[in-house]
Enzyme design. Structure first.
Site, PDB file in Angstrom:
ATOM      1  N   CYS A  75     -23.293   3.023 -40.252  1.00 49.21           N
ATOM      2  CA  CYS A  75     -23.181   4.200 -39.398  1.00 49.21           C
ATOM      3  C   CYS A  75     -24.243   5.276 -39.594  1.00 49.21           C
ATOM      4  O   CYS A  75     -24.959   5.645 -38.671  1.00 49.21           O
ATOM      5  CB  CYS A  75     -21.790   4.777 -39.675  1.00 49.21           C
ATOM      6  N   HIS A 130     -20.643  12.095 -39.603  1.00 51.85           N
ATOM      7  CA  HIS A 130     -21.180  11.246 -40.682  1.00 51.85           C
ATOM      8  C   HIS A 130     -22.672  11.424 -40.932  1.00 51.85           C
ATOM      9  O   HIS A 130     -23.372  10.477 -41.311  1.00 51.85           O
ATOM     10  CB  HIS A 130     -20.842   9.766 -40.427  1.00 51.85           C
TER      11      HIS A 130
END
Ligand code: NG6
Ligand code: CA
Length: 505
Positions: A75, A130
């Site tokens: 990610c 993130h």
């Protein structure tokens, strides 16, 4: 000035005005729906066995990419590349981040969002972030900054890291939603600050047992990565997350319906923990992973419905993509592998999340812009998400900022379905770097994980492996011995791209 000169200059002025107005009207609003851990084969228009009618609507009304890639097989580096137009390997500290990491993009650095904002777009990000927040120790009870606002987003409503990492709270405009001074939030990835039982100690308290990792604080009956205390009223309910985030995303669309906007809607689905709302639980017949695919499809449907209701469908470019390939057991016992049946999360491709094989980065991508992108077409052009900054800047009529977006190519023709070739080469980032040139794929020596089939990581010997994806999409036949010159050439190109973005131009 003679009369004719005056008339000529008036006409020129008028023409310029009309031209500007036309180009402003030609600029669509942009909605990027960015799914998490969704594999190429997870959507029914790519052959998936779980029905995704809303996502398929985008394919029916737009362009379906068969060779589009996230920049990395996890990610954080994918999201970094998507926003900065730079491969993440160029910067230290861009691998999977803990939930208390600092923002990894410098305040004021040009990003996809800042360029669109400067071009007059209202910009917002909702969902998974993130990319770190703050600079150093974060005070979760105060102003959490720098964050998205410092890198180009006017509005944010975020899950700071991942659904399986603390803090399990939403952050809106730099403030934890629902934080109360009387119940301060503390987060640690080093020290056990939580006096309550851990997920490892009390599996009986858990809604879903952990399989690996995820053995620290228990929040909402789910054991997480990291320790957290306080903020009882601020803690999210996993089962409501799709509703909450979709509500914020559609609110943003409604609020900005009368101006150009850029919305990045980064869903939590289909990442772990997979805890669908009761409306979807059991719906797919394939366990929680199938159910959260249904839930993701619902989220997409709500966004499309909102665009329809606001009369924005034809003036909005919608892009649907995923941050990395699929994974089955990613730390919780949710029977994702056992209940797959005939569903193939990565389609014909090999391996998934974390892997340098195609399944790591070859992800779904759909682009819809009625009237500008032909409906119901597919393209086999090679496309990298790292190209979105330069491509969308070009679409918005904005110049790519000097010295930035260095790996990002303006692939507007490819995005609009007018160029069937796309990029000449593309780097895939896992633990190491792999390279695509045309149909050729080079994987370096070392080990690469296969998150779909159990077993140890795959060992690749020197000089690496070479596959011809046009004949061998599943990367089964290694041609490195047969084509040593091509291997040499690809190693050279990879090393020159690694040392400088210009190396690959
Ligand atoms: C891994 C986690 C995994 C997932 C991943 C990040 C363990 C054992 N595994 O470290 O569950 O959170 O990080 O996924 O903790 S990503 O899609 O955000 O990159
Ligand atoms: Ca992911």
């Amino acid at each position: 000035m003679t009369f004719s000169l005056v008339l000529a200059s008036l006409l020129t002025g008028l023409f310029t005005l009309v031209a500007c107005a036309a180009s402003a009207a030609d600029r669509p609003s942009i909605v990027l729906i960015y799914a998490d851990d969704l594999g190429y084969g997870d959507i029914s228009c790519n052959g998936g066995a779980v029905a995704t009618p809303n996502i398929d609507r985008l394919a029916r009304e737009g362009l379906r990419f068969t060779d589009a890639h996230s920049s990395a097989a996890t990610c954080t580096p994918s999201r970094y590349a998507l926003l900065t137009g730079r491969y993440a390997f160029r910067q230290q500290g861009t691998s999977i981040l803990p939930g208390d990491a600092s923002l990894i993009i410098s305040s004021g650095a040009p990003t996809l969002a800042s360029v669109l904002r400067d071009a007059g777009y209202a910009t917002g990000v909702v969902g998974k972030w993130h990319l770190g927040l703050g600079a150093g120790q974060i005070d979760w009870n105060g102003d959490v900054r720098p964050g998205p606002r410092e890198i180009g987003f006017d509005y944010h409503y975020l899950m700071p890291a991942t659904g399986d990492r603390v803090p399990c709270v939403y952050v809106e405009q730099g403030r934890v939603v629902g934080a109360e001074p009387a119940d301060p939030i503390a987060v640690s990835y080093e020290e056990r600050i939580d006096r309550g039982p851990s997920g490892r100690e009390r599996p009986d308290l858990l809604k879903q047992r952990l399989s690996h990792g995820h053995d620290q604080s228990i929040v909402n009956g789910v054991s997480r990565i990291g320790w957290m205390t306080g903020g009882q009223k601020a803690r999210w309910i996993d089962e409501d997350m799709a509703d909450v985030l979709t509500g914020k995303a559609t609110d943003f669309v409604k609020q900005h319906a009368r101006e150009p906007f850029f919305l990045s809607f980064a869903t939590h689905d289909v990442h772990v923990p997979r805890l669908p709302h009761a409306r979807f639980a059991g719906g797919s017949g394939r366990g929680p992973r199938g159910d959260v695919i249904l839930q993701l499809d619902w989220c997409v449907g709500e966004v499309l419905k909102t665009l329809d209701q606001q009369g924005l469908t034809s003036s909005t470019l919608v892009i649907f993509a995923s941050d990395n390939g699929p994974v089955l057991d990613d730390g919780y016992e949710d029977e994702s592998a056992q209940l797959l049946e005939d569903h193939d999360p990565n389609g014909d491709y090999r391996a998934g999340k974390y892997s340098l094989f195609e399944g790591g980065t070859r992800t779904p991508m759909l682009a819809r812009w009625p009237g500008k992108i032909a409906a119901g077409e597919k393209t086999d052009a090679l496309f990298g998400q790292v190209d979105l900054p330069a491509t969308l800047a070009s679409l918005a009529g904005a110049a790519a900022p000097a010295g930035a977006f260095e790996d990002s190519r303006d692939e507007l023709d490819t995005l609009l379905g007018q160029d069937s070739v796309g990029r000449p080469h593309l780097v895939h980032e896992g633990r190491k770097l792999a390279l695509r040139t045309g149909p050729w794929k080079y994987l370096p020596p070392g080990s690469t994980r296969d998150s779909l089939t159990p077993g140890p990581p795959e060992q690749i010997d020197a000089p690496g492996r070479l596959f011809d994806l046009s004949r061998d999409p599943a990367e089964k036949t290694d041609l490195a011995q047969e084509h040593p010159a091509r291997v040499e050439e690809m190693i050279r190109l990879l090393s020159s791209i690694r040392s400088s973005p210009d190396g690959g131009r």
